[in-house]
Design a protein around this motif. Sequence first.
Motif, short mmCIF file in Angstrom:
data_model
loop_
_atom_site.label_atom_id
_atom_site.label_comp_id
_atom_site.label_asym_id
_atom_site.label_seq_id
_atom_site.Cartn_x
_atom_site.Cartn_y
_atom_site.Cartn_z
N ARG A 8 -5.22 -9.53 -4.31
CA ARG A 8 -4.03 -8.68 -4.54
C ARG A 8 -4.30 -7.85 -5.79
NH1 ARG A 8 -0.02 -10.80 -1.36
NH2 ARG A 8 -0.50 -12.88 -0.56
N ILE A 9 -4.22 -6.53 -5.63
CA ILE A 9 -4.48 -5.59 -6.73
C ILE A 9 -3.18 -4.87 -7.05
CG2 ILE A 9 -5.91 -3.68 -7.53
CD1 ILE A 9 -7.84 -4.41 -5.18
N ASP A 10 -2.69 -5.06 -8.27
CA ASP A 10 -1.45 -4.41 -8.71
C ASP A 10 -1.81 -3.14 -9.47
OD1 ASP A 10 -0.01 -6.58 -7.70
OD2 ASP A 10 -0.07 -7.64 -9.61
N PHE A 11 -1.19 -2.04 -9.08
CA PHE A 11 -1.41 -0.75 -9.72
C PHE A 11 -0.18 -0.36 -10.52
CE2 PHE A 11 -4.25 -0.79 -6.11
CZ PHE A 11 -5.41 -0.22 -6.61
N GLY A 12 -0.38 0.50 -11.52
CA GLY A 12 0.74 0.97 -12.32
C GLY A 12 0.62 2.43 -12.66
N THR A 13 1.76 3.00 -12.98
CA THR A 13 1.80 4.40 -13.42
C THR A 13 2.33 4.46 -14.84
OG1 THR A 13 3.98 4.67 -12.42
CG2 THR A 13 2.11 5.39 -11.12
N ALA A 14 1.82 5.41 -15.60
CA ALA A 14 2.25 5.59 -16.99
C ALA A 14 3.62 6.25 -17.01
CB ALA A 14 1.23 6.43 -17.75
N THR A 15 4.52 5.66 -17.77
CA THR A 15 5.89 6.17 -17.85
C THR A 15 6.31 6.21 -19.32
OG1 THR A 15 6.41 5.15 -15.73
CG2 THR A 15 8.27 5.78 -17.09
N SER B 182 3.67 -0.18 -9.84
CA SER B 182 4.16 0.77 -8.84
C SER B 182 3.83 0.39 -7.40
CB SER B 182 3.62 2.16 -9.14
OG SER B 182 2.20 2.15 -9.13
N GLN B 183 2.74 -0.34 -7.20
CA GLN B 183 2.35 -0.71 -5.84
C GLN B 183 1.33 -1.83 -5.87
OE1 GLN B 183 1.02 3.06 -4.44
NE2 GLN B 183 0.00 3.42 -6.36
N GLN B 184 1.14 -2.44 -4.73
CA GLN B 184 0.17 -3.53 -4.62
C GLN B 184 -0.63 -3.32 -3.34
OE1 GLN B 184 1.23 -7.74 -3.42
NE2 GLN B 184 0.71 -8.10 -5.58
N VAL B 185 -1.94 -3.54 -3.46
CA VAL B 185 -2.82 -3.50 -2.30
C VAL B 185 -3.32 -4.93 -2.09
CG1 VAL B 185 -5.01 -2.64 -1.37
CG2 VAL B 185 -3.50 -1.11 -2.65
N VAL B 186 -3.24 -5.41 -0.86
CA VAL B 186 -3.73 -6.74 -0.52
C VAL B 186 -4.89 -6.56 0.44
CG1 VAL B 186 -3.14 -8.99 0.46
CG2 VAL B 186 -1.40 -7.68 -0.80
N MET B 187 -6.03 -7.16 0.09
CA MET B 187 -7.25 -7.01 0.89
C MET B 187 -7.86 -8.36 1.16
SD MET B 187 -9.15 -4.04 -1.33
CE MET B 187 -10.35 -3.66 -0.08
#
Length: 86
Positions: free
Chosen positions: A20-27, A43-48
Amino acid sequence: MQTSFADAILNIAVTGPLVRIDFGTATAVTNAEGKQDVRLIPSQQVVMPMEGFVRAFDTQERLMKQLIADGVLKVQAPPSDGVGSG
């Protein structure tokens, strides 16, 4: 195909056979002193599956080597922590 944007990877976790890879955006946020800070907000998660993650890592590694060979990126020496000197 859907396109998503992220400024950074916030976390990578392995759960059984899945990565599980959690991504983020700068705010921009205002801190307690009223000053502007930049925070990475999930902001989102990719599961592979593990196999897909390993293939993706290999692809990224080859791209990094190519970017270095082309002069787009430069290799930096790791920072000295002062251990062993003196």
